[in-house]
Motif scaffolding. Structure first.
Motif, PDB file in Angstrom:
ATOM      1  N   ARG A  10      -2.787  16.248 -10.683  1.00 20.06           N
ATOM      2  CA  ARG A  10      -3.875  15.303 -10.837  1.00 20.06           C
ATOM      3  C   ARG A  10      -4.414  14.656  -9.643  1.00 20.06           C
ATOM      4  NH1 ARG A  10      -3.562  10.581 -14.293  1.00 20.06           N
ATOM      5  NH2 ARG A  10      -1.333  10.679 -13.982  1.00 20.06           N
ATOM      6  N   VAL A  11      -3.365  14.328  -8.975  1.00 20.83           N
ATOM      7  CA  VAL A  11      -3.601  13.391  -7.827  1.00 20.83           C
ATOM      8  C   VAL A  11      -2.828  13.866  -6.531  1.00 20.83           C
ATOM      9  CG1 VAL A  11      -4.247  11.008  -6.553  1.00 20.83           C
ATOM     10  CG2 VAL A  11      -4.762  11.324  -9.214  1.00 20.83           C
ATOM     11  N   LEU A  12      -3.259  14.103  -5.542  1.00 18.52           N
ATOM     12  CA  LEU A  12      -2.352  14.306  -4.040  1.00 18.52           C
ATOM     13  C   LEU A  12      -2.535  13.107  -3.486  1.00 18.52           C
ATOM     14  CD1 LEU A  12      -0.326  15.915  -2.471  1.00 18.52           C
ATOM     15  CD2 LEU A  12      -2.224  16.921  -1.734  1.00 18.52           C
ATOM     16  N   PHE A  13      -1.471  12.072  -3.257  1.00 24.84           N
ATOM     17  CA  PHE A  13      -1.664  10.654  -2.463  1.00 24.84           C
ATOM     18  C   PHE A  13      -1.423  11.320  -0.978  1.00 24.84           C
ATOM     19  CE2 PHE A  13      -0.976   9.198  -6.663  1.00 24.84           C
ATOM     20  CZ  PHE A  13      -1.845   8.144  -6.767  1.00 24.84           C
ATOM     21  N   CYS A  14      -2.291  10.674  -0.261  1.00 21.39           N
ATOM     22  CA  CYS A  14      -2.062  11.281   1.234  1.00 21.39           C
ATOM     23  C   CYS A  14      -1.924  10.058   2.189  1.00 21.39           C
ATOM     24  CB  CYS A  14      -3.240  12.064   1.699  1.00 21.39           C
ATOM     25  SG  CYS A  14      -3.252  12.661   3.549  1.00 21.39           S
ATOM     26  N   GLY A  15      -0.870   9.832   2.721  1.00 19.57           N
ATOM     27  CA  GLY A  15      -0.474   8.491   3.606  1.00 19.57           C
ATOM     28  C   GLY A  15      -1.140   9.039   4.953  1.00 19.57           C
ATOM     29  N   GLY A  64       1.477  13.753  -6.361  1.00 20.90           N
ATOM     30  CA  GLY A  64       2.023  14.264  -5.513  1.00 20.90           C
ATOM     31  C   GLY A  64       1.828  13.333  -4.066  1.00 20.90           C
ATOM     32  N   ILE A  65       2.514  13.644  -2.926  1.00 21.45           N
ATOM     33  CA  ILE A  65       2.331  12.962  -1.591  1.00 21.45           C
ATOM     34  C   ILE A  65       2.356  14.113  -0.485  1.00 21.45           C
ATOM     35  CG2 ILE A  65       3.138  11.045  -0.230  1.00 21.45           C
ATOM     36  CD1 ILE A  65       4.871   9.868  -2.527  1.00 21.45           C
ATOM     37  N   THR A  66       1.515  13.501   0.502  1.00 19.29           N
ATOM     38  CA  THR A  66       1.578  14.306   1.722  1.00 19.29           C
ATOM     39  C   THR A  66       0.902  13.240   2.745  1.00 19.29           C
ATOM     40  OG1 THR A  66       0.790  16.293   2.871  1.00 19.29           O
ATOM     41  CG2 THR A  66      -0.989  15.034   1.503  1.00 19.29           C
ATOM     42  N   PRO A 138      -7.208   1.766  -0.339  1.00 18.26           N
ATOM     43  CA  PRO A 138      -6.842   0.859   0.739  1.00 18.26           C
ATOM     44  C   PRO A 138      -5.199   1.332   1.070  1.00 18.26           C
ATOM     45  CG  PRO A 138      -7.388  -0.382  -0.987  1.00 18.26           C
ATOM     46  CD  PRO A 138      -7.448   1.025  -1.710  1.00 18.26           C
ATOM     47  N   ASN A 139      -4.967   1.097   2.567  1.00 19.53           N
ATOM     48  CA  ASN A 139      -3.826   1.407   3.242  1.00 19.53           C
ATOM     49  C   ASN A 139      -2.476   0.360   2.390  1.00 19.53           C
ATOM     50  OD1 ASN A 139      -1.268   1.678   4.506  1.00 19.53           O
ATOM     51  ND2 ASN A 139      -2.174   1.524   6.475  1.00 19.53           N
TER      52      ASN A 139
END
Length: 165
Positions: A10-15, A64-66, A138-139
């Motif tokens: 659903r959502v890929l969070f990207c740092g 997820g995270i990338t 936001p970060n």
């Protein structure tokens, strides 16, 4: 730093990029002062606050995270514009391959640098990557004094509602 990524997200969070502690542990957002994990929970994305060591559990929630830039650093300010541009190009390829419903970039400055969109602001973007919609959050770094944890969680909750959960 390995991505936490899979099909049907659903959502890929990207740092922005891995911090030194994250690079050392192999876990995203590992520094204790980072508010990613509390904001994720308080916004309703997860039923409890996960610890960085539990990052693979995100896949069960279709999350997820990338990162935009793979190179670890103590501060994002150590990264070059060229690294952001190259990272943005790699991120587009990754998103087209995995096809999450949403890409959530954690940091407006990182998004602006990676995609050359100088006026981008927090929230839903006009840009799409294939069928993937884009949102800027936001970060969550503890160094981002503009956002308290409640304000950060509220921003995450806006995305959660837009993503249909």
């Amino acid at each position: 730093m390995p991505d936490v990524i899979g099909d049907g997200l659903r959502v890929l969070f990207c740092g922005i990029n891995p911090g030194l502690m994250s690079a050392e542990t192999g876990h995203h957002f590992a520094r204790p002062g980072n508010r990613f994990w509390p904001a994720l929970h308080q916004s309703g994305f997860t039923p409890r606050q996960l610890q960085p060591v539990e990052q693979q559990e995100l896949l069960t929630y279709r999350l997820g995270i990338t990162n935009v830039v793979d190179r670890p650093s103590a501060k994002a300010a150590e990264l070059t514009r060229a690294e952001f541009v190259a990272g943005g190009e790699n991120l587009v390829k990754k998103v087209l391959d995995v096809q999450p419903e949403w890409l959530a970039v954690l940091g407006v400055t990182a998004y602006r640098d990676a995609f050359g969109e100088r006026t981008a602001a927090v929230g839903k973007q006009d840009r799409t990557i294939g069928a993937t919609q884009v949102w800027i959050l936001p970060n969550p770094s503890g160094l981002n004094a503009h956002y308290t944890l409640p304000k950060l969680a509220a921003a995450f909750a806006e995305l959660r509602l837009a993503a249909g959960n």
